[in-house]
Design an enzyme around this catalytic site. Structure first.
Site, short mmCIF file in Angstrom:
data_model
loop_
_atom_site.label_atom_id
_atom_site.label_comp_id
_atom_site.label_asym_id
_atom_site.label_seq_id
_atom_site.Cartn_x
_atom_site.Cartn_y
_atom_site.Cartn_z
N CYS C 160 0.82 -1.30 0.00
CA CYS C 160 -0.18 -0.09 -0.05
C CYS C 160 0.73 1.27 -0.02
CB CYS C 160 -0.99 0.12 1.19
SG CYS C 160 -0.19 -0.37 2.73
N HIS C 259 -2.88 6.63 3.47
CA HIS C 259 -1.25 6.89 3.74
C HIS C 259 -0.90 8.17 3.16
CE1 HIS C 259 -1.47 2.88 5.16
NE2 HIS C 259 -0.86 2.13 4.30
#
Lengths: 370, 370, 370, 370
Positions: C160, C259
């Site tokens: 990710c 993120h």
């Protein structure tokens, strides 16, 4: 200090479940205690054989460092023979192992002060909040007689959310007579669930309106703690509180330490005491632990806050090293008589501090030399 | 759709306080509304003269973007002549300016649906939670007569924490008769305080056990909302709820959106309804807004959760676009009859959605064509 | 739609690890997919034999409800014969079981699109970020030849935190030639660690400056993804990126999803492109997935933010359903050439959305009919 | 203690901006200081005339209570004649009033140690991180000569995020020679923005990748602090650091106290020092403040963490009362030479502790008796 005086020698103590969340708090409370000396540490078999520092590597989650005199102590399995020289054993065990282990230690003539829930309901075991009902320890001779030990016994302390409310409730009952109804709503810190405990995905930007078994514990522990002990010291007088009704809503909130509890209470006494009378009663409440002057007792059992928005967990939880409780927003309740907010530090007075203070009281009252 | 039919033309509406937290929600609710068309935006003099996009630059805190058809609309001062073509004006004003501005708009013959608290206590102004008491709008002809307007009136909606509890309380009262006592403990989201609102230093790792004026609002708004309207439609029947006692503890918790409320309730009816009867009643509760079929009404007024730890704000607040309320943990209360948990989305049904749904109901019932 | 046209029939697909965090996202992405039809669900043996709703009871942590057409589907163990009718299998398995299970599925002639890390380093398995290097799937015929399958293959998607940065890096490289040095500092959401994942005691009021294996993954995955594929389609051209140096600092922060990554980059090209040229390049970047027009592709691969304090995870992570990446604060770097901030939704484009989009591209390019 | 000895009498000191966030920290640091005695408090005109307890009512956000000897002290406006008996004045003023007020105090012959940013760039004012460059105070005689004072001067301390990194950078430079390039990524606590400061709606479940002016401050303050002072003590030697390039990415994260900073650094020296050499250098770094033995100096200037996931703000920020800095994760950087993580307590060494330690050093070195 005169080092030759036997009366001043520290009592050797042990800690069960020493690597867990509560166990770590016991270590910090006992590492520099004036009367107790850490002599033995017990944990699960995976930790046994390591030094304490090794056993908690990556799991020591305290702001204070591991005390230097503890870091190199060996960790044993929780078997009584490793603790033979201990006058007292503190148990921070999980409820899984706590039942049989604590009983085995008692049978091995060790005095156990336990934070686990297992023996709280036992009719022979006192459930003692040190600022409320240390007199319940008067049942200990009878407990020893019944289980057939000479010195071994078990004393439990209460669930962290019960502890916070019974202190002011005791103050009120002592001054104004029997309580009638209590409704409590808790907002409990994540540390109450141990480590790793609550998943961050469950609690960040969230409230969880459920904690397994917690509401029931508050509802019945309160009655046992506020109730008396029968005159022959063989049983607790639950019936004394038969008419007291307690209802709890328990919630988990994103707070590290410190349980907040909103309490509404009604009295049997009519007219009910006024807000000012209640405030005075709470602020002046003095407990046996304070009168004896035991080491861990707070200067004030209850800190009364007059600011409109206090107590708050982050700011007030460490006041008096978390050994007392904080009460604020005392005001009239349109449905009950009085309502207020309680904050107690769940990892201090709500856990390890209670156990240690109970042992200090037991020492002062002679229960450790019988 | 037949574009020529006048009856299908959208009604022009305006938003006061359009740049604030509630105002931004109004913009999102109205930008693609099937019956209403955003025609005028009002804000403080510092925003007036700018486009909406300019006025909210750095302050647009919504996950959805500024609707493209709104971004270039001009922002005016909150003076009625800028809103002359509007059939309805929604007010997200702060309580400071709301009093005189909303009255001036009413006098200028504008119909005001306000989220501000100023006119909630006014004996001529309905305080309407759309899933509970839209019938209170029957006082509007009398309000207009008394203030001397032909079309101008003010309808208010309730405080966000009141809104959550009156929906299930209404369901229970409708089915089981008058309520006796209600104790509610709120754990309220930070968005309820607007922007910038709550300082992060006050709420991270913390609970604040106080929200100014909030407990009083819950205690009296509940009575006005659950009470009836007199048969001659000239006043609300507060006395109908004279015996209902409500007590609230209000707390701010570190949650973005979604007010949690723990409720204990007792009924006049003896024996009280069972847990199962209460669950059935809540799950089946159907409101006038749903029967009429207004645009913003949720499919279910109350979503009943059977899981032991639901509802939770982060997971359940956006269910049904936040237009209904969530109830869970229905169980017996040792002190009252029943206890349960309510979650309502304070920025949706607790604010803008209520105002908009009230206007939709008013439209459906003919109040906007009088 | 013509229901009789075979070309329009949906392809049956399965999900491995269907009850986990990534698996739940697959369920939501696939439940109403226009080209894929959920036909089989696999999980651990403790879930096998239950319906999906039973298997995820108490563990479904999504805001959207379990799709009604999935709730009653049976859950199987992760054995290929239960998935025989599936054209594609998506794997949300943990890295423990993923290695042997995915290989077994491939050998059973199933096409596996995996979010697990196990085959990312495999020289025969493409590591595909759908907005960056779908051309790496050209190795699939050779993979099948080498492992001896007719239709079975494995396609992986990236970690990710890698996914977020390679999208803008690809845009820059495509326009301005080879990159020289990249320094990235991540602030990663807790959902990246799965459920229960990060303990709340570790992350509330805290930052953890370490995520196991993460920095290494970013450093080498970036090179594989940005590198080409050799002209004979039998290997990836790692050497092409030999001179690219990447260094990552990885941190966990108390954010649910999304993120954030601060990136400094220098180019081989001298003079380096200007800030304005870089902005233009990022905003205009168009990918093959968009040109083909696959279902999950975002309208914009990169959303360029001009506000000084954006993107932010809470506000921007759900933009375009989390299928694109957000870049902001493009400015000169006193040490490198350019610095900027990237936000990508780790549970969408950083996980399930990447797998699904990879399968959509594979379908469009004919890899699912070979 | 001999109370008659003039040399042992405490120096009277004052605090400007005493009611603000930094001012409250000054109060706590000075209330029981062995060498300084709080004698005068200054704040805005709205506080003037009140006692300190009254002035901070509702705004005292410290865990420790208002010191009893300070609560009843009067608060004055920030005019020099109220501070006439003070040997030193500490300034926690906001940058708005700080410029003219601090200059007026200097002209009134008061020695000002300021946490404000206003005079940091002044070529006559030392910018002193007490663990790094107290020798910069050697410019004070020249400053006094230039501004025409006999005793009055201004010493500033650095921005909280600069302070954290210059301590390890100084250690490295002292041991290994000039640094070449530094890239720093900050994750800064909300308390750095004062109170009310950051809105909770901006930071809960979020990261804000921008702090106004912060990146520029880190970039140039580092050069001034690490640079020397010319041999004639009339100017700082910025040119010494001309070749040092610093780039910063600054972010706000949901942490109460404690700035985390990820640092990558390259040296001029070839070959660069090894990871082990760097660790040894950091752990052994000893500063002038420690050698002199001033009261607030930490036992260790840098605490080196060997655990893979430390330091962390919640656990490590209060180590040594926040007076040192924490460094961990020292490892090779694939792009620079070395990378590591720094944690410093922004409200202690990053603010009030720096000012107080600067004054302690000035006292020890005779600057307060000139």
């Amino acid at each position: 200090m005169s080092s030759s005086s036997a009366s001043q020698a520290k009592l050797k103590v042990g800690v069960l479940g020493a690597t867990g969340t509560v166990g770590q708090r016991f270590i910090l409370q006992l590492a520099e205690h004036p009367q107790f000396e850490l002599a033995a540490l017990g944990a699960s078999s995976s930790s046994a054989g390591k030094t304490y520092a090794q056993a908690v590597e990556g799991r020591w989650k305290q702001i204070r460092r591991i005390p230097s005199n503890v870091a190199q102590m060996p960790v044993y399995e929780c078997q009584a023979h490793h603790f033979a020289e201990c006058a007292v054993v503190f148990s921070g065990l999980d409820s899984g192992p706590a039942g049989p282990v604590e009983d085995a230690f008692r049978k091995a003539e060790l005095r156990v002060f336990s934070n686990a829930k297992n023996y709280r309901t036992d009719p022979l075991c006192p459930l003692v909040v040190p600022l409320v009902n240390p007199d319940h320890m008067e049942i200990l001779p009878y407990q020893k007689q019944q289980v057939g030990t000479k010195t071994g016994f078990i004393v439990t302390n209460a669930n962290c959310s019960t502890t916070g409310i019974v202190v002011p409730l005791k103050a009120l009952e002592e001054k104004f007579g029997p309580l009638d109804r209590v409704l409590v709503n808790t907002m409990q810190a994540i540390s109450g669930a141990g480590y790793p405990g609550v998943s961050s995905l469950d609690i960040l930007d969230n409230v969880v309106p459920y904690i397994s078994g917690e509401e029931e514990k508050i509802e019945w522990e309160t009655a046992k703690i506020l109730g008396g002990i029968k005159s022959d010291k063989t049983a607790f007088d639950y019936h004394e509180q038969d008419e007291l009704k307690v209802s709890a809503h328990c919630n988990r909130v994103p707070v590290i330490d410190g349980h907040m509890e909103c309490v509404s209470v009604s009295f049997k006494q009519r007219p009910a005491p006024s807000v000012e009378e209640v405030k005075k009663c709470l602020a002046e409440f003095t407990t046996e632990a304070q009168k004896i002057g035991v080491h861990s007792a707070p200067a004030q059992a209850i800190t009364l806050h007059e600011e409109k928005d206090r107590p708050q967990p982050r700011i007030d939880r460490d006041w008096q090293n978390g050994a007392g409780v904080n009460v604020g927003r005392v005001r009239e309740c349109p449905v009950f008589d009085i309502k207020f907010v309680v904050l107690s530090n769940n990892v201090m007075i709500g856990a390890a501090t209670s156990s240690v203070m109970n042992a200090e009281i037991a020492l002062a009252k002679g229960y450790l030399s019988q």
